[in-house]
Design a protein around this motif. Structure first.
Motif, PDB file in Angstrom:
ATOM      1  N   ASP A  41       0.807  -1.214   0.000  1.00  0.00           N
ATOM      2  CA  ASP A  41       0.000   0.000   0.000  1.00  0.00           C
ATOM      3  C   ASP A  41       0.842   1.267   0.000  1.00  0.00           C
ATOM      4  OD1 ASP A  41      -2.223  -1.587   0.073  1.00  0.00           O
ATOM      5  OD2 ASP A  41      -2.506  -1.449   2.248  1.00  0.00           O
ATOM      6  N   LEU A  42       2.141   1.149   0.362  1.00  0.00           N
ATOM      7  CA  LEU A  42       2.994   2.334   0.449  1.00  0.00           C
ATOM      8  C   LEU A  42       3.680   2.665  -0.873  1.00  0.00           C
ATOM      9  CD1 LEU A  42       4.787   1.972   3.920  1.00  0.00           C
ATOM     10  CD2 LEU A  42       2.998   3.570   3.274  1.00  0.00           C
ATOM     11  N   VAL A  43       3.807   1.659  -1.766  1.00  0.00           N
ATOM     12  CA  VAL A  43       4.515   1.887  -3.028  1.00  0.00           C
ATOM     13  C   VAL A  43       3.838   3.012  -3.805  1.00  0.00           C
ATOM     14  CG1 VAL A  43       5.196   0.891  -5.243  1.00  0.00           C
ATOM     15  CG2 VAL A  43       5.360  -0.470  -3.147  1.00  0.00           C
ATOM     16  N   GLY A  44       4.658   4.002  -4.165  1.00  0.00           N
ATOM     17  CA  GLY A  44       4.143   5.155  -4.908  1.00  0.00           C
ATOM     18  C   GLY A  44       3.812   6.343  -4.030  1.00  0.00           C
ATOM     19  N   THR A  45       3.721   6.092  -2.719  1.00  0.00           N
ATOM     20  CA  THR A  45       3.458   7.214  -1.800  1.00  0.00           C
ATOM     21  C   THR A  45       4.776   7.851  -1.391  1.00  0.00           C
ATOM     22  OG1 THR A  45       3.576   5.828   0.193  1.00  0.00           O
ATOM     23  CG2 THR A  45       1.437   5.977  -0.921  1.00  0.00           C
ATOM     24  N   THR A  46       4.697   8.931  -0.653  1.00  0.00           N
ATOM     25  CA  THR A  46       5.916   9.623  -0.214  1.00  0.00           C
ATOM     26  C   THR A  46       5.917   9.779   1.300  1.00  0.00           C
ATOM     27  OG1 THR A  46       4.893  11.803  -0.485  1.00  0.00           O
ATOM     28  CG2 THR A  46       6.110  10.906  -2.380  1.00  0.00           C
ATOM     29  N   LEU A  47       7.150   9.913   1.820  1.00  0.00           N
ATOM     30  CA  LEU A  47       7.368  10.135   3.239  1.00  0.00           C
ATOM     31  C   LEU A  47       8.224  11.382   3.395  1.00  0.00           C
ATOM     32  CD1 LEU A  47       8.345   6.465   4.174  1.00  0.00           C
ATOM     33  CD2 LEU A  47       6.110   7.529   4.543  1.00  0.00           C
ATOM     34  N   PRO A  48       7.906  12.260   4.327  1.00  0.00           N
ATOM     35  CA  PRO A  48       8.692  13.489   4.471  1.00  0.00           C
ATOM     36  C   PRO A  48      10.078  13.196   5.036  1.00  0.00           C
ATOM     37  CG  PRO A  48       7.102  13.309   6.245  1.00  0.00           C
ATOM     38  CD  PRO A  48       6.786  12.195   5.291  1.00  0.00           C
ATOM     39  N   HIS A  49      11.081  13.943   4.569  1.00  0.00           N
ATOM     40  CA  HIS A  49      12.432  13.794   5.110  1.00  0.00           C
ATOM     41  C   HIS A  49      12.483  14.430   6.493  1.00  0.00           C
ATOM     42  CE1 HIS A  49      16.773  14.082   5.568  1.00  0.00           C
ATOM     43  NE2 HIS A  49      16.895  13.209   4.575  1.00  0.00           N
ATOM     44  N   PRO A  50      13.117  13.792   7.447  1.00  0.00           N
ATOM     45  CA  PRO A  50      13.107  14.321   8.822  1.00  0.00           C
ATOM     46  C   PRO A  50      13.774  15.691   8.978  1.00  0.00           C
ATOM     47  CG  PRO A  50      13.738  12.009   8.811  1.00  0.00           C
ATOM     48  CD  PRO A  50      13.725  12.454   7.382  1.00  0.00           C
ATOM     49  N   PHE A  51      14.712  16.044   8.101  1.00  0.00           N
ATOM     50  CA  PHE A  51      15.479  17.284   8.294  1.00  0.00           C
ATOM     51  C   PHE A  51      15.348  18.289   7.157  1.00  0.00           C
ATOM     52  CE2 PHE A  51      18.210  14.159  10.710  1.00  0.00           C
ATOM     53  CZ  PHE A  51      17.803  14.595  11.966  1.00  0.00           C
ATOM     54  N   ILE A  52      15.041  17.826   5.965  1.00  0.00           N
ATOM     55  CA  ILE A  52      15.072  18.715   4.796  1.00  0.00           C
ATOM     56  C   ILE A  52      13.655  19.035   4.376  1.00  0.00           C
ATOM     57  CG2 ILE A  52      15.869  18.973   2.414  1.00  0.00           C
ATOM     58  CD1 ILE A  52      18.150  17.063   3.093  1.00  0.00           C
ATOM     59  N   ALA A  53      13.282  20.262   4.645  1.00  0.00           N
ATOM     60  CA  ALA A  53      11.919  20.714   4.347  1.00  0.00           C
ATOM     61  C   ALA A  53      11.661  20.653   2.849  1.00  0.00           C
ATOM     62  CB  ALA A  53      11.725  22.141   4.861  1.00  0.00           C
ATOM     63  N   GLY A  54      10.494  20.151   2.523  1.00  0.00           N
ATOM     64  CA  GLY A  54      10.086  20.101   1.120  1.00  0.00           C
ATOM     65  C   GLY A  54      10.531  18.856   0.386  1.00  0.00           C
ATOM     66  N   ARG A  55      11.404  18.035   0.994  1.00  0.00           N
ATOM     67  CA  ARG A  55      11.818  16.816   0.290  1.00  0.00           C
ATOM     68  C   ARG A  55      10.925  15.653   0.698  1.00  0.00           C
ATOM     69  NH1 ARG A  55      17.800  14.462   0.765  1.00  0.00           N
ATOM     70  NH2 ARG A  55      18.272  16.468  -0.247  1.00  0.00           N
ATOM     71  N   GLU A  56      10.253  15.127  -0.288  1.00  0.00           N
ATOM     72  CA  GLU A  56       9.403  13.964  -0.079  1.00  0.00           C
ATOM     73  C   GLU A  56      10.101  12.723  -0.636  1.00  0.00           C
ATOM     74  OE1 GLU A  56       6.345  13.750   1.447  1.00  0.00           O
ATOM     75  OE2 GLU A  56       6.678  15.834   2.074  1.00  0.00           O
ATOM     76  N   MET A  57      10.261  11.725   0.187  1.00  0.00           N
ATOM     77  CA  MET A  57      10.937  10.493  -0.228  1.00  0.00           C
ATOM     78  C   MET A  57       9.896   9.494  -0.731  1.00  0.00           C
ATOM     79  SD  MET A  57      13.797  10.002   2.757  1.00  0.00           S
ATOM     80  CE  MET A  57      12.562   9.687   4.006  1.00  0.00           C
ATOM     81  N   VAL A  58      10.015   9.126  -2.004  1.00  0.00           N
ATOM     82  CA  VAL A  58       9.057   8.233  -2.623  1.00  0.00           C
ATOM     83  C   VAL A  58       9.385   6.784  -2.259  1.00  0.00           C
ATOM     84  CG1 VAL A  58      10.396   8.040  -4.752  1.00  0.00           C
ATOM     85  CG2 VAL A  58       7.937   7.606  -4.807  1.00  0.00           C
ATOM     86  N   VAL A  59       8.353   5.985  -2.076  1.00  0.00           N
ATOM     87  CA  VAL A  59       8.517   4.552  -1.833  1.00  0.00           C
ATOM     88  C   VAL A  59       8.421   3.849  -3.186  1.00  0.00           C
ATOM     89  CG1 VAL A  59       7.654   2.509  -0.649  1.00  0.00           C
ATOM     90  CG2 VAL A  59       7.505   4.754   0.453  1.00  0.00           C
ATOM     91  N   VAL A  60       9.517   3.145  -3.570  1.00  0.00           N
ATOM     92  CA  VAL A  60       9.569   2.478  -4.871  1.00  0.00           C
ATOM     93  C   VAL A  60       9.709   0.974  -4.673  1.00  0.00           C
ATOM     94  CG1 VAL A  60      10.585   4.496  -6.006  1.00  0.00           C
ATOM     95  CG2 VAL A  60      12.078   2.714  -5.062  1.00  0.00           C
ATOM     96  N   ALA A  61       9.251   0.224  -5.659  1.00  0.00           N
ATOM     97  CA  ALA A  61       9.376  -1.236  -5.642  1.00  0.00           C
ATOM     98  C   ALA A  61      10.478  -1.642  -6.604  1.00  0.00           C
ATOM     99  CB  ALA A  61       8.055  -1.885  -6.035  1.00  0.00           C
ATOM    100  N   ASP A  62      11.407  -2.488  -6.109  1.00  0.00           N
ATOM    101  CA  ASP A  62      12.539  -2.880  -6.955  1.00  0.00           C
ATOM    102  C   ASP A  62      13.036  -4.265  -6.530  1.00  0.00           C
ATOM    103  OD1 ASP A  62      15.516  -2.940  -7.863  1.00  0.00           O
ATOM    104  OD2 ASP A  62      14.690  -1.173  -8.864  1.00  0.00           O
ATOM    105  N   ASP A  63      13.363  -5.097  -7.521  1.00  0.00           N
ATOM    106  CA  ASP A  63      13.833  -6.458  -7.237  1.00  0.00           C
ATOM    107  C   ASP A  63      15.168  -6.479  -6.502  1.00  0.00           C
ATOM    108  OD1 ASP A  63      11.640  -7.620  -8.405  1.00  0.00           O
ATOM    109  OD2 ASP A  63      12.568  -7.758 -10.387  1.00  0.00           O
ATOM    110  N   TYR A  64      15.877  -5.360  -6.500  1.00  0.00           N
ATOM    111  CA  TYR A  64      17.165  -5.286  -5.803  1.00  0.00           C
ATOM    112  C   TYR A  64      17.015  -5.583  -4.316  1.00  0.00           C
ATOM    113  CZ  TYR A  64      20.688  -2.762  -3.049  1.00  0.00           C
ATOM    114  OH  TYR A  64      21.612  -2.406  -2.103  1.00  0.00           O
TER     115      TYR A  64
END
Length: 919
Positions: free
Chosen positions: A269-292
């Motif tokens: 359910d999280l893939v494709g959503t974003t999470l805010p960076h704890p220190f850098i305002a405005g940076r949203e960290m995207v959740v991606v799916a990867d076989d790695y």
């Protein structure tokens, strides 16, 4: 053809033997009383150089054979790996020279960009309190050249000390004018082809040196760090969040995503959503799916920092992620807009962890956490993967040519088992970072115009007015990749290239197969493709290769199989062995242990053994000269004794074997065969037999004894002649001294390599003589063992009755009685003991009288002392073989050696115990 001595008169025999004897006594006087290498080696080497024996002639009619020396760093000193490398190359070069080839062994040194600049910078800081930035670029480079002239000759002196037969007149340096011209030429050829380009890519970065570094300059070490689990997203367990773990907390400032496996239902359910960076305002960290991502490892979620991790970088490219760089060239946090800017990366690691803990985002901490970290080989600090604008070589087509050269057989790898590793590398090679942010090196021949123009200039081109040159220099491996042909004058058409290229063999350790060998194959085939009129054409339209054979040897390790290192304190300076044991002992130890592709464990015992071998060879030759041994035409086979025919036949077989082994780069087998023959068969048996066959006093000897003695002198001289020739490649100093005393020849370096006419005259093997000598050896050995068991002193003779006729050894009676120290029994002989010896033709019984020869009490004490020593050896080896930790780490050769020692100790304990019981 052999000549007959049957008709030689007694008077002539006396005259000849006396004349020869006097001459050989004079030859023996040319030798010192004992072999002292340090008094001979330096002077002898200079005589070779002054004689021009190592200088190659490009106009010679002889077939060519060439080797280029893998260029050691100008900053360096010979270590044991170098010593092995140089020993094997010298063995090849010396043998080929003796075989009639025009041999070029071309020496030189590498400018070693990072290593040299680091040393000079450290020296300037110590002596002047300055850094390179306190100088203009040209002034600093002048300082480096000054350092090179002052300190860069160490390794050359050491090469002379171990006997390298290189052509010093052709010595090259990777920054000399000729090689620099070659570097600029091939750079432009690659650039014009579109195979050199500039791009932002992830590379290894040294914050201390402030430059990109190559893979080979990164050393991985296990370090105690920390594993910190960080919670991204909501602190409420019921709200979206993920937990990731990292050993480098500071890199979270560059996180732009969190990756999970596509099939991991926990995060679907999280893939494709974003999470805010704890220190850098405005940076949203995207959740991606990867076989790695490995869903079974940790939480199954991975933080992604594309600009500071190679795996993350690859994933970032696949998903089109942003790649913010969070550190400057010195490893300080920069450009993040956080309170951590300006902090060193290690300080920031602590501060960021503390700040995350204050936010409640530290889920777990594990310390110490042991993990592998790449360190700069030159400066010692942890390497920082960094996104950086660098110059690259596009390697796809180059790597294909390098692979095709091996697959087609144009270049043959020895051992063949190394081929898969080579193909794994060249078939999956990544573009090569060739720029370095240094001042010492080949400056990149790219020029920038005032309006953004970019031009690549060849060696004879001049930059337009107002253009500035790229400040970076090329990776040292770039120039060394041209070594086989740039050292001979490429891109010009030269006599050396016409005569000696492609080179015959490259000798190097397997650990740089990928980094240097593959690069030489790439650039060599490319240069031949570009300039076939200079480098020649390859096979079936393929480009010419830089070398036709590639011999990969193993690494030198300590006697326990461990890698030599400063931290373990187990390193061995080869110059210490040269000082203590002589260059020949160093070389023979290495050559005798060099199996293709297999690591070589060495220790002081090995060097002492080789020194003892040199001493044995010296003493045997000196004895032979004192007893009239000399070279000459071999007598007819029928005039030789069984011992003479046997030793000549054995010599011929050893010669054949050694040639076969050396042709296949089996140095260990070749030198082991020479060791066993020289020590065991020649010195321990034939030299001892020669003492019997050569009369002590020719004046009182019979005509037959004189004839046999003269024959033995010639056989012994010829055998020694051949042995010294065969041993010369591995042991050049002692063999040169002994051979010149034996033959009055000019030098072994230019003497002919032995063939069948030098050894046994090309005759068929005498099986009867071989069988008889095997029986002589067994009979003497059994009698010696029995005497020892009985406590008879080695020098004491005892009477013995032996049926020599039944044993078919009638002609060997004198030899056997002399070697076994048994006299002809008197008429009233009373045997006190018998020994049964099974020979090839019969089992014979030897009756001896040892009564009155043994002090039983003294013998009991001696045996008890020997038993205690044997039991100690048995206990020690048994304990070691019961140690699972030792068995899991020790090389198989070391374990086998200990097993052999254990077996011998068991046999000794049983034998001595039985003898004590008899007493």
């Amino acid at each position: 053809m052999p000549v007959s001595l049957v008709g030689v008169k007694v008077e002539l025999g006396l005259k000849v033997s006396k004349m020869v004897g006097m001459a050989e006594m004079n030859r023996a006087d040319k030798l010192p009383k004992s072999w002292e290498p340090k008094t001979v080696e330096e002077k002898l080497y200079q005589e070779w150089v002054d004689g021009g024996y190592f200088v190659a002639d490009a106009d010679s009619d002889k077939p060519a054979f060439s080797i280029v020396l893998p260029p050691p760093n100008v900053t360096g000193q010979l270590h044991m790996g170098h010593a092995l490398d140089h020993t094997l190359m010298d063995c090849i070069a010396r043998r080929k020279r003796m075989q009639g080839y025009e041999v070029l062994w071309l020496p030189g040194m590498d400018h070693a960009g990072i290593a040299t600049q680091s040393k000079v910078e450290a020296r300037l800081k110590e002596t002047e309190g300055k850094s390179r930035w306190d100088y203009e670029r040209d002034d600093f480079i002048a300082k480096v050249w000054q350092w090179k002239e002052e300190f860069g000759g160490t390794i050359g002196k050491q090469m002379r000390a171990i006997g390298d037969s290189v052509d010093w007149s052709r010595e090259r340096f990777t920054l000399d004018k000729g090689l620099s011209r070659a570097v600029t030429t091939i750079f432009k050829q690659l650039y014009d082809r579109g195979w050199i380009y500039r791009a932002n890519r992830l590379i290894n970065w040294s914050p201390i040196l402030e430059t990109a570094v190559s893979d080979i300059e990164v050393v991985y070490k296990d370090v105690e760090g920390e594993l910190v689990s960080i919670r991204y997203g909501s602190l409420d367990d019921d709200q979206p969040h993920v937990v990731v773990a990292t050993t480098r907390v500071e890199t979270m400032l560059g996180d732009v995503a969190v990756a999970v496996h596509p099939d991991d239902k926990r995060y679907a359910d999280l893939v494709g959503t974003t999470l805010p960076h704890p220190f850098i305002a405005g940076r949203e960290m995207v959740v991606v799916a990867d076989d790695y991502v490995d869903p079974e490892f940790g939480t199954g979620a991975v933080k992604i920092t594309p600009a500071h991790d190679p795996n993350d970088y690859a994933l970032g490219l696949r998903h089109g992620l942003d790649m913010p760089t969070i550190m400057d060239e010195s490893g300080k946090i920069a450009g993040t807009g956080t309170e951590f800017d300006g902090m060193d990366r290690f300080e920031a690691r602590v501060k960021i962890r503390e700040a995350l803990a204050e936010q409640g985002r530290i889920v777990a901490e594990k310390r110490p956490y042991v993990h592998s970290v790449g360190h700069s080989e030159r400066s010692g600090e942890p390497i920082e993967p960094r996104l950086s604008l660098q110059w690259f070589v596009k390697v796809e087509e180059l790597a294909k040519m390098a692979g095709d050269a091996i697959r087609s057989g144009d270049t043959v790898i020895h051992p063949k088992s190394a081929e898969p590793r080579y193909f794994d590398w060249v078939d999956d090679m990544h573009d090569w970072t060739i720029s370095r942010q240094l001042w010492w090196g080949h400056r990149i021949p790219i020029w920038y115009g005032p309006d953004g123009e970019v031009v690549c200039l060849g060696p004879d081109e001049v930059a337009p007015e107002g253009y500035t040159q790229d400040p970076d220099v090329l990776d040292t491996w770039f120039s060394s990749a041209l070594w086989p042909f740039s050292t001979m004058g490429w891109p010009d058409k030269t006599p050396d290239l016409a005569k000696f290229y492609p080179t015959s063999v490259l000798v190097t350790a397997y650990d740089i197969l990928f980094f240097w060998v593959a690069r030489m194959m790439m650039f060599g085939t490319f240069a031949a493709q570009q300039t076939p009129e200079v480098l020649g054409h390859g096979t079936d339209g393929r480009p010419q290769v830089p070398f036709t054979d590639l011999f990969l040897h193993g690494l030198v390790r300590d006697e326990h199989g461990r890698k030599m290192s400063k931290s373990l304190g187990n390193g061995i300076d080869p110059m210490d062995w040269v000082r203590d044991y002589g260059a020949d002992a160093l070389r023979f130890t290495l050559a005798r242990g060099a199996n293709p592709g297999v690591d070589l464990p060495v220790g002081e015992d090995s060097a002492q053994s080789s020194r003892n071998f040199a001493t044995k060879l010296f003493n045997a030759t000196r004895f032979a000269l004192m007893n009239g041994a000399h070279t000459g035409q071999l007598p007819a086979r029928e005039e030789l004794t069984d011992a003479d025919r046997w030793i000549l036949d054995r010599l011929e077989q050893v010669r054949v074997d050694v040639d076969d082994y050396l042709d296949r780069y089996q140095f260990a087998k070749a030198n082991e065969a020479l060791y066993q023959f020289t020590w065991g068969e020649l010195c321990d048996w034939y030299v001892e037999i020669a003492k019997v066959q050569i009369p002590r006093d020719f004046d009182t000897a019979s005509a037959e004894e004189q004839r046999r003695g003269i024959t033995t002198q010639i056989v012994l001289g010829n055998v020694l002649d051949a042995v010294l020739r065969l041993l010369h490649p591995a042991m050049p100093f002692i063999t040169e001294v002994l051979w010149k005393a034996l033959t009055d020849g000019e030098s072994l370096t230019i003497a002919a390599w032995p063939d069948a006419t030098i050894t046994n005259g090309g005759a068929a093997t005498d099986k009867l003589a071989a069988r008889r000598m095997a029986d002589v050896e067994k009979l003497v050995t059994e009698l010696r063992r029995f005497r020892s068991d009985q406590g008879v002193k080695p020098s004491q003779k005892v009477p013995a009755a032996i049926d020599f006729t039944a044993a078919d050894l009638a002609d060997q009676e004198g030899v056997i009685r002399s070697l076994a120290k048994v006299d002809v029994p008197p008429t009233d002989f009373q045997a006190s003991a018998t020994v049964e010896v099974r020979l090839s033709t019969a089992t014979i019984e030897v009756s001896l009288d040892t009564s009155g020869t043994v002090d039983k009490e003294a013998e009991r004490k001696r045996l008890e002392k020997d038993l205690a020593a044997a039991q100690k050896e048995l206990d020690g080896t048994t304990k070691k073989l019961a140690n699972e930790a030792f068995l899991s780490k020790a090389p198989a050769a070391v374990v086998d050696k200990i097993k052999t020692r254990q077996q011998i100790a068991q046999e000794e304990v049983a034998r001595i115990t039985a003898r004590l019981g008899e007493l």
